[in-house]
Design a protein around this motif. Structure first.
Motif, PDB file in Angstrom:
ATOM      1  N   ARG A   1       0.864  -1.190   0.000  1.00 37.59           N
ATOM      2  CA  ARG A   1       0.000   0.000   0.000  1.00 37.59           C
ATOM      3  C   ARG A   1       0.901   1.242   0.000  1.00 37.59           C
ATOM      4  O   ARG A   1       0.691   2.185  -0.759  1.00 37.59           O
ATOM      5  CB  ARG A   1      -0.912   0.022   1.234  1.00 37.59           C
ATOM      6  CG  ARG A   1      -1.776   1.267   1.215  1.00 37.59           C
ATOM      7  CD  ARG A   1      -2.644   1.494   2.423  1.00 37.59           C
ATOM      8  NE  ARG A   1      -3.593   2.564   2.082  1.00 37.59           N
ATOM      9  CZ  ARG A   1      -4.374   3.178   2.921  1.00 37.59           C
ATOM     10  NH1 ARG A   1      -4.400   2.828   4.188  1.00 37.59           N
ATOM     11  NH2 ARG A   1      -5.169   4.146   2.517  1.00 37.59           N
ATOM     12  N   THR A   2       1.890   1.228   0.867  1.00 35.55           N
ATOM     13  CA  THR A   2       2.810   2.367   0.938  1.00 35.55           C
ATOM     14  C   THR A   2       3.627   2.498  -0.342  1.00 35.55           C
ATOM     15  O   THR A   2       3.803   3.596  -0.873  1.00 35.55           O
ATOM     16  CB  THR A   2       3.720   2.225   2.177  1.00 35.55           C
ATOM     17  OG1 THR A   2       2.900   2.311   3.337  1.00 35.55           O
ATOM     18  CG2 THR A   2       4.767   3.318   2.229  1.00 35.55           C
TER      19      THR A   2
ATOM     20  N   PHE B   1       1.506   3.916  -3.030  1.00 31.90           N
ATOM     21  CA  PHE B   1       1.311   5.352  -2.782  1.00 31.90           C
ATOM     22  C   PHE B   1       2.528   6.117  -3.335  1.00 31.90           C
ATOM     23  O   PHE B   1       2.390   7.111  -4.043  1.00 31.90           O
ATOM     24  CB  PHE B   1       1.101   5.598  -1.284  1.00 31.90           C
ATOM     25  CG  PHE B   1       1.615   6.934  -0.803  1.00 31.90           C
ATOM     26  CD1 PHE B   1       1.014   8.118  -1.237  1.00 31.90           C
ATOM     27  CD2 PHE B   1       2.690   7.017   0.071  1.00 31.90           C
ATOM     28  CE1 PHE B   1       1.500   9.355  -0.803  1.00 31.90           C
ATOM     29  CE2 PHE B   1       3.175   8.240   0.506  1.00 31.90           C
ATOM     30  CZ  PHE B   1       2.581   9.406   0.057  1.00 31.90           C
ATOM     31  N   ASN B   2       3.715   5.613  -3.044  1.00 29.14           N
ATOM     32  CA  ASN B   2       4.938   6.227  -3.609  1.00 29.14           C
ATOM     33  C   ASN B   2       4.857   6.254  -5.129  1.00 29.14           C
ATOM     34  O   ASN B   2       5.238   7.235  -5.762  1.00 29.14           O
ATOM     35  CB  ASN B   2       6.192   5.402  -3.246  1.00 29.14           C
ATOM     36  CG  ASN B   2       6.510   5.406  -1.766  1.00 29.14           C
ATOM     37  OD1 ASN B   2       7.076   4.446  -1.236  1.00 29.14           O
ATOM     38  ND2 ASN B   2       6.154   6.469  -1.082  1.00 29.14           N
TER      39      ASN B   2
ATOM     40  N   ALA C   1       1.979   7.517   4.617  1.00 34.24           N
ATOM     41  CA  ALA C   1       0.790   6.745   4.251  1.00 34.24           C
ATOM     42  C   ALA C   1       0.267   5.980   5.463  1.00 34.24           C
ATOM     43  O   ALA C   1       1.048   5.456   6.259  1.00 34.24           O
ATOM     44  CB  ALA C   1       1.139   5.761   3.136  1.00 34.24           C
TER      45      ALA C   1
ATOM     46  N   ILE D   1      -4.731   1.324  -4.272  1.00 36.80           N
ATOM     47  CA  ILE D   1      -4.698   2.772  -4.531  1.00 36.80           C
ATOM     48  C   ILE D   1      -6.081   3.410  -4.472  1.00 36.80           C
ATOM     49  O   ILE D   1      -6.217   4.609  -4.637  1.00 36.80           O
ATOM     50  CB  ILE D   1      -4.027   3.123  -5.887  1.00 36.80           C
ATOM     51  CG1 ILE D   1      -4.873   2.647  -7.072  1.00 36.80           C
ATOM     52  CG2 ILE D   1      -2.611   2.560  -5.967  1.00 36.80           C
ATOM     53  CD1 ILE D   1      -4.331   3.131  -8.427  1.00 36.80           C
TER      54      ILE D   1
ATOM     55  N   HIS E   1      -7.802   6.927  -0.272  1.00 37.60           N
ATOM     56  CA  HIS E   1      -6.833   8.012  -0.120  1.00 37.60           C
ATOM     57  C   HIS E   1      -5.712   7.529   0.797  1.00 37.60           C
ATOM     58  O   HIS E   1      -5.964   6.817   1.768  1.00 37.60           O
ATOM     59  CB  HIS E   1      -7.509   9.251   0.469  1.00 37.60           C
ATOM     60  CG  HIS E   1      -6.588  10.423   0.541  1.00 37.60           C
ATOM     61  ND1 HIS E   1      -6.207  11.000   1.720  1.00 37.60           N
ATOM     62  CD2 HIS E   1      -5.934  11.084  -0.435  1.00 37.60           C
ATOM     63  CE1 HIS E   1      -5.363  11.996   1.464  1.00 37.60           C
ATOM     64  NE2 HIS E   1      -5.183  12.065   0.172  1.00 37.60           N
ATOM     65  N   TYR E   2      -4.489   7.903   0.495  1.00 34.13           N
ATOM     66  CA  TYR E   2      -3.355   7.304   1.216  1.00 34.13           C
ATOM     67  C   TYR E   2      -3.342   7.632   2.708  1.00 34.13           C
ATOM     68  O   TYR E   2      -2.691   6.931   3.480  1.00 34.13           O
ATOM     69  CB  TYR E   2      -2.018   7.716   0.555  1.00 34.13           C
ATOM     70  CG  TYR E   2      -1.581   9.141   0.813  1.00 34.13           C
ATOM     71  CD1 TYR E   2      -2.035  10.190   0.008  1.00 34.13           C
ATOM     72  CD2 TYR E   2      -0.727   9.460   1.859  1.00 34.13           C
ATOM     73  CE1 TYR E   2      -1.642  11.498   0.237  1.00 34.13           C
ATOM     74  CE2 TYR E   2      -0.329  10.762   2.101  1.00 34.13           C
ATOM     75  CZ  TYR E   2      -0.791  11.779   1.286  1.00 34.13           C
ATOM     76  OH  TYR E   2      -0.396  13.071   1.533  1.00 34.13           O
ATOM     77  N   ARG E   3      -4.062   8.684   3.114  1.00 38.40           N
ATOM     78  CA  ARG E   3      -4.076   8.999   4.555  1.00 38.40           C
ATOM     79  C   ARG E   3      -5.337   8.499   5.248  1.00 38.40           C
ATOM     80  O   ARG E   3      -5.594   8.805   6.405  1.00 38.40           O
ATOM     81  CB  ARG E   3      -3.931  10.515   4.759  1.00 38.40           C
ATOM     82  CG  ARG E   3      -2.538  11.031   4.439  1.00 38.40           C
ATOM     83  CD  ARG E   3      -2.312  12.450   4.921  1.00 38.40           C
ATOM     84  NE  ARG E   3      -3.136  13.422   4.223  1.00 38.40           N
ATOM     85  CZ  ARG E   3      -4.135  14.099   4.785  1.00 38.40           C
ATOM     86  NH1 ARG E   3      -4.428  13.931   6.054  1.00 38.40           N
ATOM     87  NH2 ARG E   3      -4.842  14.955   4.070  1.00 38.40           N
TER      88      ARG E   3
ATOM     89  N   THR F   1      -6.865   9.955  -4.613  1.00 39.02           N
ATOM     90  CA  THR F   1      -7.138   8.899  -5.610  1.00 39.02           C
ATOM     91  C   THR F   1      -8.621   8.501  -5.683  1.00 39.02           C
ATOM     92  O   THR F   1      -9.108   8.254  -6.789  1.00 39.02           O
ATOM     93  CB  THR F   1      -6.274   7.643  -5.372  1.00 39.02           C
ATOM     94  OG1 THR F   1      -6.328   7.312  -3.985  1.00 39.02           O
ATOM     95  CG2 THR F   1      -4.830   7.898  -5.776  1.00 39.02           C
TER      96      THR F   1
END
Ligand code: AMP
Ligand code: ZN
Length: 488
Positions: free
Chosen positions: A43-44, A47-48, A268, A306, A309-311, A373
């Motif tokens: 997941r991280t 996100f990158n 993330a 993805i 949202h990454y947060r 996203t």
């Protein structure tokens, strides 16, 4: 809207302005290579990847570095238990990681430096810290960072220096906030370090080199600054890295250079498994292989990871993969429709181009807004819905209008990377199918020729490729063997 990101340092959204116009230096903490990452780690990493792709989509010239942590407490422990050298132990994990990045359609970083190839840089950094009064040697030859010497210590993670135990030490690479103390930059050799080949000629203190190995935090300070400069734009990682890893990186880097280290800190949120974080130490993890073995295509895993949202919180479940599969199928069906749509000889009403323009504008606004996203995917699905409705009404469309739609879809997928990945696996499926059909025909021929040994050999060959062959009254049928579940 201009591009903006949520900066962990200020806990606020900030307009993104790179140090040098048009260029971005971007460093992401990579995996600790003692086993394959799980889908939480991915997941991280995805996100990158979306961040990397988005910056490039915006026309920026990005230099993206992701390190490989191939020496730390846990790796040494595992390598020693396996009776292997550090290099031999980490090599297959690094190779496996690279293969999985490719499987998930990750755009490669400019460099994947290994910590063990950057020891020189680390030793020099420690020397500078000693020179500047931020580090000290202990009796056993280890070197620690004195957190009381760095006034800004705690700024990123918001711990207060007056509440931590200054003057006391922690040698472990991974410790909690409540345990904040002087941390190890350089560790004097222990027996296990020697066994696995994790001892290097270290920093020179009072004219004498101190053998040992780097602490985990030091590795990232050295590898990032040596490649991106003493101040660079973006540093990213998972939320657990805020403390102590990134806090300590700041102390080491700024302590040594006296300059600001990083301009934007992006973190993330962790992928959850039920109510807990997916983690190697809890053992509640699922790997890429586990997911693929259950028949989910890489594009589906990518889409799922993805889509939030990454947060924001994201919990893994097999049901969520089924939903992702349905979403990816809608996208591939739509893509096919754009390929197959009947074209009109004459110009048609220009209704499609505005749909594409609107979609791209909404898509860009969403990703500019701290890489939103889910909003970008919503823009994409609105595009799919509106285009489908317009195509239903129009019947035929002019080629240039159709081209505008295809371009818009391709442009969005440049960032999402889902359709390109889906078509890659479709091509692989088709190749496999063609091969199986050909082998089945050869087996039928062998049987006709009463060459049963050959027919059996072909059957074995097909089975070895993971295909189950059934002879039915209607002729031979084949399918992929049921994947093994659980374990990895
Ligand atoms: P590690 O290999 O443990 O150093 O982790 C590699 C990256 O994965 C780091 O950026 C971690 O913050 C991140 N990470 C670890 N667990 C998770 C999780 N459950 N969800 C998302 N990211 C994670
Ligand atoms: Zn790091």
């Amino acid at each position: 809207m201009a591009l903006r990101f949520y900066d962990t340092m200020t806990r606020s959204l900030r307009a993104f302005e790179p140090l040098e116009a048009g260029r971005v230096g971007f460093y992401a903490c990579g995996p600790t290579v003692y086993q394959l990452p799980h889908i939480g780690n991915y997941r991280t990493f995805l996100f990158n990847d979306v961040l990397h792709r988005w910056l490039e989509w915006k026309g920026l010239d990005v230099r993206f570095i992701m390190n490989l942590t191939d020496v730390d407490d846990r790796i040494i422990e595992k390598a020693a238990a396996a009776g292997a050298s550090l290099r031999d132990y980490t090599e297959p994990h690094i190779r496996g990681f690279m293969e999985e990045l490719e499987t998930l359609g990750v755009r490669p970083a400019d460099e994947y430096p290994r910590a063990t190839d950057s020891i020189e840089d680390m030793a020099r950094l420690v020397e500078k810290l000693i020179e500047r009064g931020h580090a000290y040697l202990t009796d056993d030859g280890s070197i620690f960072f004195d957190i009381s010497s760095f006034e800004a210590y705690g700024r990123l993670s918001r711990i207060r220096l007056d509440e931590v135990r200054t003057g006391e030490r922690v040698a472990d690479d991974r410790y909690e906030k409540g345990d904040a103390r002087d941390f190890a930059l350089w560790k004097a050799p222990k027996a296990a370090d020697g066994e696995v080949g994790a001892v290097w000629e270290g920093p020179v203190v009072d004219g004498e080199a101190k053998p040992g190995r780097p602490g985990w935090h030091l590795e990232c300070s050295a590898m990032s600054m040596s490649r991106l400069g003493e101040t660079f734009d973006i540093h990213a990682g998972g939320e657990d890295l805020v403390f102590p890893h990134h806090e300590d990186e700041i102390a080491q880097s700024e302590g040594a250079t006296g300059k600001p280290f990083v301009r934007y800190w992006l973190h993330a949120r962790h992928l959850m498994m039920d109510t807990e974080k997916m983690s190697k130490s809890l053992g509640n993890f699922v790997g890429i292989r586990d997911v693929l073995d259950r028949g989910y295509a890489p594009a589906v895993v990518r889409y799922l990871l993805i889509s939030a949202h990454y947060r924001k919180e994201l919990s893994f479940s097999w049901d969520s993969l089924d939903d992702a599969r349905a979403a990816v199928r809608r996208l591939t069906d739509f893509q096919r429709r754009l390929v197959d749509a009947p074209t009109a000889a004459a110009a048609t009403d220009a209704v499609l181009r505005p749909i594409a323009d609107r979609a791209l504008a909404a898509f860009e606004a969403a990703l500019d807004d701290d890489l939103n996203t889910p909003a970008a995917l919503a823009a994409l699905f609105t595009f799919v819905r509106e285009t489908n409705a317009a195509l239903d009404r129009a019947g035929e469309v002019a080629l240039d209008e159709l081209d505008a739609l295809r371009l818009a879809l391709g442009s969005m997928d440049d960032v999402l990377g889902v359709l390109s990945l889906a078509s890659a696996s479709t091509a692989a499926d088709e190749e496999l199918a063609a091969w199986v059909e050909e082998r089945i025909a050869a087996r039928q021929q062998a049987r006709k020729d009463r060459d049963f040994a050959r027919a059996d050999a072909i059957r074995d060959e097909i089975a070895a490729a993971g295909i189950v062959l059934e002879d039915t009254p209607q002729g031979p049928r084949w399918k992929l063997a049921e994947p093994a579940t659980g374990g990895r």
